[in-house]
Design a protein around this motif. Structure first.
Motif, PDB file in Angstrom:
ATOM      1  N   ARG A  46       0.496  -1.096   0.013  1.00 17.52           N
ATOM      2  CA  ARG A  46      -0.199  -0.367  -0.548  1.00 17.52           C
ATOM      3  C   ARG A  46       0.866   1.186  -0.182  1.00 17.52           C
ATOM      4  O   ARG A  46       0.797   2.278  -0.587  1.00 17.52           O
ATOM      5  CB  ARG A  46      -0.718  -0.152   1.516  1.00 17.52           C
ATOM      6  CG  ARG A  46      -2.023  -0.457   1.139  1.00 17.52           C
ATOM      7  CD  ARG A  46      -3.072  -1.127   2.493  1.00 17.52           C
ATOM      8  NE  ARG A  46      -4.527  -1.785   2.054  1.00 17.52           N
ATOM      9  CZ  ARG A  46      -5.060  -2.211   3.038  1.00 17.52           C
ATOM     10  NH1 ARG A  46      -4.228  -1.801   4.984  1.00 17.52           N
ATOM     11  NH2 ARG A  46      -5.950  -3.205   3.451  1.00 17.52           N
ATOM     12  N   ARG A  47       1.710   1.684   0.892  1.00 18.55           N
ATOM     13  CA  ARG A  47       2.982   2.745   1.041  1.00 18.55           C
ATOM     14  C   ARG A  47       3.434   2.601  -0.100  1.00 18.55           C
ATOM     15  O   ARG A  47       3.501   3.740  -0.996  1.00 18.55           O
ATOM     16  CB  ARG A  47       4.270   2.116   1.919  1.00 18.55           C
ATOM     17  CG  ARG A  47       3.750   2.511   3.407  1.00 18.55           C
ATOM     18  CD  ARG A  47       4.392   2.976   3.757  1.00 18.55           C
ATOM     19  NE  ARG A  47       5.385   1.542   4.447  1.00 18.55           N
ATOM     20  CZ  ARG A  47       4.849   0.277   5.276  1.00 18.55           C
ATOM     21  NH1 ARG A  47       4.039   0.782   6.325  1.00 18.55           N
ATOM     22  NH2 ARG A  47       5.230  -0.661   5.874  1.00 18.55           N
ATOM     23  N   ASN A  50       0.784   3.929  -2.668  1.00 19.17           N
ATOM     24  CA  ASN A  50       0.705   5.839  -2.445  1.00 19.17           C
ATOM     25  C   ASN A  50       1.685   6.434  -2.938  1.00 19.17           C
ATOM     26  O   ASN A  50       1.698   7.504  -3.252  1.00 19.17           O
ATOM     27  CB  ASN A  50       0.889   6.235  -1.224  1.00 19.17           C
ATOM     28  CG  ASN A  50      -0.636   4.630  -0.432  1.00 19.17           C
ATOM     29  OD1 ASN A  50      -1.679   5.172  -1.326  1.00 19.17           O
ATOM     30  ND2 ASN A  50      -0.218   4.496   0.851  1.00 19.17           N
ATOM     31  N   THR A  53       2.310   6.767  -6.136  1.00 19.64           N
ATOM     32  CA  THR A  53       0.948   7.641  -6.677  1.00 19.64           C
ATOM     33  C   THR A  53       1.205   8.631  -6.600  1.00 19.64           C
ATOM     34  O   THR A  53       0.808  10.520  -7.140  1.00 19.64           O
ATOM     35  CB  THR A  53      -0.489   7.724  -6.009  1.00 19.64           C
ATOM     36  OG1 THR A  53      -1.158   6.291  -6.456  1.00 19.64           O
ATOM     37  CG2 THR A  53      -2.436   8.318  -6.604  1.00 19.64           C
TER      38      THR A  53
END
Length: 319
Positions: A46-47, A50, A53
């Motif tokens: 997820r990190r 993120n 992104t």
């Protein structure tokens, strides 16, 4: 005691129960560890997502900002070019009108017209001896070459305007305290016989136009003949115009009898008659410059240059 008695059964149950508990605890620990590991992997992913992104967003913003600045710069350049185009068109139109007005009603640059102007120039001196107009056949080759070498070395190559000489003179005059002309023999002839000596843009435009017209209506031999008959060579009681009169005044000779050194010296006087017609040493140095230029352009050999340079050229300086 039998292995199968009740106490042994109880003991086996306890061991079995203990082993079972250990295995259960171990499985639970492993499950928890795997669960934490999967959770950490999920969090890391997820990190990473993120971070990617966020990074992509930053890159996208920079690209958009750069594109926006680029568009502004291109718009600025476009406006500047349009402004220059408008100014150029206005300047061009103004120059065209100015040139047309400057050239309006100008005479035809023919051999007969300019020859009459040359004779009229001498008539105005009130000196009967100055009226002689000499044909090219009577003018020494060395004198012709000396004048061309120092006044207009590309005379036989251009059509009245020497772009290289003009560019060189502009650059020289910008970066030097001294001035340098870029006029051709045709332009000087126009100034001597048709226009005037005023240093104006209008006169220069007329001279350039007349120079082009001369090359359309005459050959180079005729143009040089006219020039040699009209150049100003100082003053001795009366103004001295033309090489025939100059030969008589400064060397006491007919033009046909001038030697190489005399031809070079006479050609040098026209650059600054006030100085060279009165200062023999200055005239001699100028002569040597012209002789070197003639050698450089292969009008004379190195031996001819050395002999003429060492030889004295007696000259009657004007008072």
């Amino acid at each position: 005691m039998s292995y199968y008695d009740d106490n042994n059964k109880i003991r086996r149950k306890k061991v079995s129960s203990s082993s079972s508990n250990t295995r259960t605890t171990s499985r639970t620990t492993t499950v928890n560890r795997d669960s934490r590991s999967r959770s950490n992997d999920t969090n890391n992913k997820r990190r990473e997502v993120n971070n990617k992104t966020a990074k992509n967003n930053r890159i996208s913003k920079r690209k958009k900002l750069k594109k926006k600045k680029s568009k502004k710069f291109l718009r600025f350049i476009k406006n500047i070019l349009v402004l220059f185009l408008i100014v150029g068109l206005i300047a061009s139109a103004t120059l065209t009108v100015f040139v047309n007005l400057s050239l309006k009603g100008g005479p035809t640059m023919s051999y007969s017209y300019l020859k009459q102007k040359s004779i009229a120039l001498k008539v105005n001196t009130n000196d009967p001896e100055s009226l002689k107009y000499v044909d090219m056949v009577d003018i020494p080759v060395n004198l012709r070459n000396a004048v061309v070498s120092i006044e207009d070395e590309r005379f036989d190559k251009h059509k009245g305007i020497d772009s290289k000489a003009l560019a060189r003179s502009v650059i020289h005059n910008i970066f030097s305290k001294s001035t340098q002309g870029g006029s051709t023999i045709e332009m000087q002839l126009s100034k001597n016989l048709v226009t005037d000596l005023d240093q104006t843009m209008q006169r220069k435009i007329k001279d350039m136009y007349n120079a082009k017209q001369m090359n359309k209506n005459m050959n180079k031999r005729e143009i040089l003949e006219l020039y040699l008959n009209s150049i100003y060579l100082g003053s001795s009681k009366t103004p001295i115009y033309g090489v025939a009169k100059g030969a008589q005044v400064y060397f006491g000779k007919d033009i046909k009898d001038l030697d190489l050194g005399e031809c070079a010296m006479l050609a040098g006087i026209t650059n600054n008659p006030k100085l060279y017609s009165k200062d023999y040493e200055a005239a001699k140095n100028r002569r040597n410059v012209i002789l070197y230029k003639m050698k450089q352009l292969k009008y004379i050999t190195n031996d001819e240059y050395e002999v003429a340079k060492k030889k004295e050229t007696p000259m009657k300086t004007s008072k």
